[in-house]
Write a protein that holds these residues in place. Structure first.
Motif, PDB file in Angstrom:
ATOM      1  N   SER A 121     -15.581   2.856  -4.162  1.00 45.78           N
ATOM      2  CA  SER A 121     -16.394   3.234  -2.997  1.00 45.78           C
ATOM      3  C   SER A 121     -15.635   3.059  -1.682  1.00 45.78           C
ATOM      4  O   SER A 121     -16.132   2.481  -0.722  1.00 45.78           O
ATOM      5  N   VAL A 122     -14.416   3.584  -1.663  1.00 43.24           N
ATOM      6  CA  VAL A 122     -13.549   3.498  -0.495  1.00 43.24           C
ATOM      7  C   VAL A 122     -13.629   4.810   0.282  1.00 43.24           C
ATOM      8  O   VAL A 122     -13.474   5.891  -0.267  1.00 43.24           O
ATOM      9  N   GLY A 123     -13.869   4.711   1.549  1.00 40.90           N
ATOM     10  CA  GLY A 123     -13.951   5.878   2.415  1.00 40.90           C
ATOM     11  C   GLY A 123     -14.478   5.414   3.753  1.00 40.90           C
ATOM     12  O   GLY A 123     -14.200   4.294   4.177  1.00 40.90           O
ATOM     13  N   LYS A 274     -15.558  10.222  14.949  1.00 42.98           N
ATOM     14  CA  LYS A 274     -15.660  11.657  15.152  1.00 42.98           C
ATOM     15  C   LYS A 274     -14.441  12.277  14.461  1.00 42.98           C
ATOM     16  O   LYS A 274     -13.304  12.071  14.885  1.00 42.98           O
ATOM     17  N   LEU A 275     -14.693  13.017  13.390  1.00 42.05           N
ATOM     18  CA  LEU A 275     -13.625  13.471  12.500  1.00 42.05           C
ATOM     19  C   LEU A 275     -13.484  14.985  12.505  1.00 42.05           C
ATOM     20  O   LEU A 275     -14.454  15.691  12.248  1.00 42.05           O
ATOM     21  N   ASP A 276     -12.274  15.482  12.763  1.00 42.31           N
ATOM     22  CA  ASP A 276     -12.007  16.909  12.617  1.00 42.31           C
ATOM     23  C   ASP A 276     -12.008  17.309  11.146  1.00 42.31           C
ATOM     24  O   ASP A 276     -12.401  18.419  10.786  1.00 42.31           O
ATOM     25  N   SER A 277     -11.513  16.407  10.276  1.00 34.64           N
ATOM     26  CA  SER A 277     -11.415  16.702   8.848  1.00 34.64           C
ATOM     27  C   SER A 277     -11.907  15.507   8.047  1.00 34.64           C
ATOM     28  O   SER A 277     -11.204  14.490   7.928  1.00 34.64           O
ATOM     29  N   ASN A 278     -13.105  15.634   7.498  1.00 30.64           N
ATOM     30  CA  ASN A 278     -13.653  14.595   6.636  1.00 30.64           C
ATOM     31  C   ASN A 278     -12.724  14.264   5.461  1.00 30.64           C
ATOM     32  O   ASN A 278     -12.397  13.098   5.241  1.00 30.64           O
ATOM     33  N   PRO A 279     -12.240  15.257   4.684  1.00 24.51           N
ATOM     34  CA  PRO A 279     -11.402  14.910   3.539  1.00 24.51           C
ATOM     35  C   PRO A 279     -10.067  14.284   3.925  1.00 24.51           C
ATOM     36  O   PRO A 279      -9.559  13.405   3.215  1.00 24.51           O
ATOM     37  N   GLU A 280      -9.469  14.711   5.032  1.00 25.36           N
ATOM     38  CA  GLU A 280      -8.194  14.119   5.431  1.00 25.36           C
ATOM     39  C   GLU A 280      -8.376  12.674   5.885  1.00 25.36           C
ATOM     40  O   GLU A 280      -7.548  11.809   5.592  1.00 25.36           O
ATOM     41  N   PHE A 281      -9.463  12.399   6.607  1.00 29.46           N
ATOM     42  CA  PHE A 281      -9.717  11.023   7.021  1.00 29.46           C
ATOM     43  C   PHE A 281     -10.033  10.154   5.803  1.00 29.46           C
ATOM     44  O   PHE A 281      -9.501   9.042   5.666  1.00 29.46           O
ATOM     45  N   THR A 282     -10.899  10.656   4.923  1.00 28.38           N
ATOM     46  CA  THR A 282     -11.223   9.907   3.700  1.00 28.38           C
ATOM     47  C   THR A 282      -9.969   9.638   2.882  1.00 28.38           C
ATOM     48  O   THR A 282      -9.764   8.531   2.366  1.00 28.38           O
ATOM     49  N   GLY A 283      -9.104  10.647   2.773  1.00 31.52           N
ATOM     50  CA  GLY A 283      -7.846  10.470   2.058  1.00 31.52           C
ATOM     51  C   GLY A 283      -6.987   9.380   2.662  1.00 31.52           C
ATOM     52  O   GLY A 283      -6.335   8.603   1.950  1.00 31.52           O
ATOM     53  N   SER A 284      -6.998   9.279   3.990  1.00 34.13           N
ATOM     54  CA  SER A 284      -6.201   8.255   4.662  1.00 34.13           C
ATOM     55  C   SER A 284      -6.736   6.851   4.388  1.00 34.13           C
ATOM     56  O   SER A 284      -5.966   5.895   4.249  1.00 34.13           O
ATOM     57  N   VAL A 285      -8.073   6.720   4.291  1.00 33.57           N
ATOM     58  CA  VAL A 285      -8.656   5.421   3.947  1.00 33.57           C
ATOM     59  C   VAL A 285      -8.295   5.053   2.508  1.00 33.57           C
ATOM     60  O   VAL A 285      -7.916   3.912   2.211  1.00 33.57           O
ATOM     61  N   LEU A 286      -8.384   6.011   1.613  1.00 30.48           N
ATOM     62  CA  LEU A 286      -8.035   5.764   0.206  1.00 30.48           C
ATOM     63  C   LEU A 286      -6.596   5.282   0.069  1.00 30.48           C
ATOM     64  O   LEU A 286      -6.301   4.350  -0.697  1.00 30.48           O
ATOM     65  N   VAL A 287      -5.706   5.903   0.807  1.00 24.71           N
ATOM     66  CA  VAL A 287      -4.289   5.538   0.725  1.00 24.71           C
ATOM     67  C   VAL A 287      -4.056   4.114   1.230  1.00 24.71           C
ATOM     68  O   VAL A 287      -3.284   3.348   0.647  1.00 24.71           O
ATOM     69  N   ALA A 288      -4.711   3.726   2.319  1.00 23.27           N
ATOM     70  CA  ALA A 288      -4.563   2.360   2.824  1.00 23.27           C
ATOM     71  C   ALA A 288      -5.010   1.337   1.782  1.00 23.27           C
ATOM     72  O   ALA A 288      -4.358   0.297   1.588  1.00 23.27           O
ATOM     73  N   TYR A 289      -6.110   1.633   1.092  1.00 24.90           N
ATOM     74  CA  TYR A 289      -6.602   0.699   0.085  1.00 24.90           C
ATOM     75  C   TYR A 289      -5.761   0.732  -1.191  1.00 24.90           C
ATOM     76  O   TYR A 289      -5.765  -0.239  -1.962  1.00 24.90           O
ATOM     77  N   ALA A 290      -5.023   1.814  -1.412  1.00 25.28           N
ATOM     78  CA  ALA A 290      -4.085   1.834  -2.537  1.00 25.28           C
ATOM     79  C   ALA A 290      -3.012   0.774  -2.337  1.00 25.28           C
ATOM     80  O   ALA A 290      -2.551   0.143  -3.301  1.00 25.28           O
ATOM     81  N   ARG A 291      -2.613   0.577  -1.098  1.00 17.93           N
ATOM     82  CA  ARG A 291      -1.631  -0.478  -0.792  1.00 17.93           C
ATOM     83  C   ARG A 291      -2.189  -1.847  -1.172  1.00 17.93           C
ATOM     84  O   ARG A 291      -1.494  -2.676  -1.766  1.00 17.93           O
ATOM     85  N   ALA A 292      -3.460  -2.068  -0.854  1.00 21.20           N
ATOM     86  CA  ALA A 292      -4.089  -3.344  -1.189  1.00 21.20           C
ATOM     87  C   ALA A 292      -4.188  -3.538  -2.695  1.00 21.20           C
ATOM     88  O   ALA A 292      -3.934  -4.632  -3.216  1.00 21.20           O
TER      89      ALA A 292
END
Length: 328
Positions: A121-123, A274-292
């Motif tokens: 549930s990361v996003g 305020k997001l121009d691209s929901n999937p790109e922002f969500t993808g960026s959150v997922l990637v940060a948590y992949a590091r964790a």
């Protein structure tokens, strides 16, 4: 520096957003994309990364540190989440709030059996908004919390629409009710129902000959997605969808109002996106948590986690010393 080796499962909007985010994180590299489609038909943008079929995932068990699962919450993640967690460290964006406890338990069991770490549930909601609700309620212990989404495209709700029989394509916008937002910001702490806070606008391309009345009924009565909201369904052509609904903006805000002290001093905490691209922002959150997830796995930990369990420092490329010097 050894790079964190990432696999992407599913190459839709979020999968492509994850791929773009990996390019911006120099401690990571994309090793492979896994798809249920014919791999030859999937064109990715990362030179050197492979495209493989979902069923071939196990052949790369020693080549991937974290799998980022980019399937939908309605039907994909409940199946593939536990399945992949049994063999890999995983991150996902499961967003059916009512079913998170059940999903967590299933993934936790599989991840522990496989000695892997899975962050679910990361996003941004669930995810970043969840953290802000927790912080605000821990500080203002007496008060009210309100979450508003939109106006914007919901990935999970749009995916749920597209899975209805007779639907060729579709998109869903979540729209805050302005009167409700104004009431909350006034500090009056109104009691608002789900229906009073948001509208849902659906734009649907139906298959030729499909029963549009049945599609509309299926959408409006769908549990956990639409049944508790005032929902409009508008049927349009594929051309209209591409011309008017091709972008994927989104956003929202979390507001906590509360009192402190003997005199009842009022406070308002507000966090917004305020997001121009929901999937790109969500993808960026997922990637940060992949590091964790990778860092926890290297420590020998296993099992499922949520964003509540991850220390903020685990998300950053900076060392603890750098964080204290530059961010604290």
């Amino acid at each position: 520096m050894d790079k964190i080796r990432i696999g992407i499962v599913g190459y839709g909007n979020i999968g492509r957003g994850v791929e773009q985010s990996i390019k911006r994180n120099d401690d990571m590299e994309l090793k492979a994309v896994f798809t249920r489609r014919d791999p030859a038909s999937v064109k990715i943008q990362t030179e050197g990364a492979e495209v493989k079929h979902f069923d071939d995932m196990e052949t790369m068990k020693d080549d991937i540190d974290v799998m980022i699962l980019c399937g939908g919450s309605a039907t994909d993640l409940p199946v593939i989440g536990p399945k992949v967690a049994s063999s890999f460290n995983t991150i996902d964006s499961f967003d059916t709030h009512a079913k998170i406890p059940e999903y967590f338990a299933n993934v936790d069991k599989a991840a522990k059996e496989g000695k892997n770490v899975s962050i679910i549930s990361v996003g941004w909601d669930p995810g970043m908004f969840s953290l802000n609700r927790l912080y605000a309620e821990s500080i203002l212990v007496q008060g009210s919390t309100y979450t508003f989404w939109g106006k914007g495209v919901s990935q999970g709700h749009s995916d749920a629409i597209r899975r209805i029989e007779g639907v060729k394509n579709g998109i869903q916008y979540t729209v805050p009710v302005e009167a409700a937002v104004d009431q909350v910001r006034s500090g009056s702490e109104p009691e608002l129902t789900t229906r009073q806070k948001h509208l849902r606008e659906c734009y649907v391309v139906a298959e030729e000959g499909a029963d549009k009345a049945a599609i509309e009924e299926a959408i409006k009565t769908m549990p956990n997605y639409f049944d508790e909201y005032d929902t409009t369904v508008t049927f349009i052509t594929e051309e209209e969808l591409k011309e008017n609904h091709s972008k994927m903006p989104h956003g929202g805000f979390v507001i906590r109002t509360g009192e402190t002290g003997c005199e009842g001093n009022k406070h308002v905490i507000e966090y917004s996106l305020k997001l121009d691209s929901n999937p790109e922002f969500t993808g960026s959150v997922l990637v940060a948590y992949a590091r964790a997830a990778h860092r926890l796995s290297k420590k020998g930990e296993s099992g499922a986690r949520s964003v509540f369990d991850i220390a903020p420092a685990m998300l950053s490329q900076m060392t603890p010393e750098e964080l204290r010097a530059h961010m604290l």
